[in-house]
Motif scaffolding. Structure first.
Motif, PDB file in Angstrom:
ATOM      1  N   TRP A   9      -7.560  10.207  -4.115  1.00  0.00           N
ATOM      2  CA  TRP A   9      -7.396   9.683  -5.465  1.00  0.00           C
ATOM      3  C   TRP A   9      -7.902   8.248  -5.444  1.00  0.00           C
ATOM      4  O   TRP A   9      -7.435   7.428  -4.651  1.00  0.00           O
ATOM      5  CB  TRP A   9      -5.924   9.699  -5.878  1.00  0.00           C
ATOM      6  N   PHE A  11      -8.649   4.457  -7.028  1.00  0.00           N
ATOM      7  CA  PHE A  11      -8.080   3.452  -7.925  1.00  0.00           C
ATOM      8  C   PHE A  11      -8.978   2.223  -7.904  1.00  0.00           C
ATOM      9  O   PHE A  11      -9.380   1.758  -6.836  1.00  0.00           O
ATOM     10  CB  PHE A  11      -6.649   3.102  -7.497  1.00  0.00           C
ATOM     11  N   THR A  19      -1.671   0.033  -6.358  1.00  0.00           N
ATOM     12  CA  THR A  19      -1.569   1.332  -7.021  1.00  0.00           C
ATOM     13  C   THR A  19      -1.760   2.461  -6.009  1.00  0.00           C
ATOM     14  O   THR A  19      -1.016   3.449  -6.009  1.00  0.00           O
ATOM     15  CB  THR A  19      -2.589   1.447  -8.160  1.00  0.00           C
ATOM     16  N   ALA A  20      -2.754   2.327  -5.148  1.00  0.00           N
ATOM     17  CA  ALA A  20      -2.995   3.347  -4.120  1.00  0.00           C
ATOM     18  C   ALA A  20      -1.803   3.450  -3.171  1.00  0.00           C
ATOM     19  O   ALA A  20      -1.374   4.556  -2.817  1.00  0.00           O
ATOM     20  CB  ALA A  20      -4.268   3.025  -3.350  1.00  0.00           C
ATOM     21  N   HIS A  22       1.297   2.746  -3.829  1.00  0.00           N
ATOM     22  CA  HIS A  22       2.378   3.387  -4.559  1.00  0.00           C
ATOM     23  C   HIS A  22       2.151   4.905  -4.672  1.00  0.00           C
ATOM     24  O   HIS A  22       3.097   5.690  -4.565  1.00  0.00           O
ATOM     25  CB  HIS A  22       2.527   2.768  -5.954  1.00  0.00           C
ATOM     26  N   HIS A  23       0.909   5.288  -4.854  1.00  0.00           N
ATOM     27  CA  HIS A  23       0.582   6.716  -4.979  1.00  0.00           C
ATOM     28  C   HIS A  23       0.949   7.482  -3.712  1.00  0.00           C
ATOM     29  O   HIS A  23       1.355   8.649  -3.780  1.00  0.00           O
ATOM     30  CB  HIS A  23      -0.899   6.889  -5.316  1.00  0.00           C
ATOM     31  N   THR A  24       0.829   6.845  -2.553  1.00  0.00           N
ATOM     32  CA  THR A  24       1.183   7.514  -1.300  1.00  0.00           C
ATOM     33  C   THR A  24       2.658   7.893  -1.266  1.00  0.00           C
ATOM     34  O   THR A  24       3.028   8.892  -0.648  1.00  0.00           O
ATOM     35  CB  THR A  24       0.837   6.664  -0.058  1.00  0.00           C
ATOM     36  N   HIS A  26       4.373   8.977  -3.796  1.00  0.00           N
ATOM     37  CA  HIS A  26       4.483  10.225  -4.550  1.00  0.00           C
ATOM     38  C   HIS A  26       3.893  11.412  -3.782  1.00  0.00           C
ATOM     39  O   HIS A  26       4.406  12.529  -3.879  1.00  0.00           O
ATOM     40  CB  HIS A  26       3.823  10.084  -5.920  1.00  0.00           C
ATOM     41  N   ALA A  53      -6.074   6.514  -2.231  1.00  0.00           N
ATOM     42  CA  ALA A  53      -4.921   7.103  -1.561  1.00  0.00           C
ATOM     43  C   ALA A  53      -5.363   8.485  -1.116  1.00  0.00           C
ATOM     44  O   ALA A  53      -6.127   9.148  -1.814  1.00  0.00           O
ATOM     45  CB  ALA A  53      -3.739   7.196  -2.520  1.00  0.00           C
TER      46      ALA A  53
END
Length: 77
Positions: A9, A11, A19-20, A22-24, A26, A53
């Motif tokens: 994904w 960013f 952001t990347a 944080h995505h990890t 999820h 991510a």
């Protein structure tokens, strides 16, 4: 031999790194809740304004992750 697939994904922008990262969180939560295996979850920097991510999974599990999480792209790891 089972291939490994890296789902990514992307960013962009000044907050891309955070952001990347944080995505990890999820990605890890999803794998845990769904009781799925994975090899690695991390981020990679392309340049200061583009981070990705990613999660590396076995090819046999790739469709489950792909259909549920809609990665931007994938590649053979």
């Amino acid at each position: 031999m089972n291939r490994k697939i890296k789902l990514l994904w992307d960013f962009r922008g000044p907050d891309a790194a955070e952001t990347a990262k944080h995505h990890t969180i999820h990605l890890n939560e999803f794998a845990t809740i769904e009781n799925l295996t994975f090899h690695e979850i991390d981020i990679q920097e392309k340049n200061p304004m583009l981070f990705s991510a990613f999660i590396t999974v076995d090819e046999k599990d790739m469709k489950i992750y792909r259909d549920a999480l809609k990665p931007h792209r994938g590649e053979i790891a």
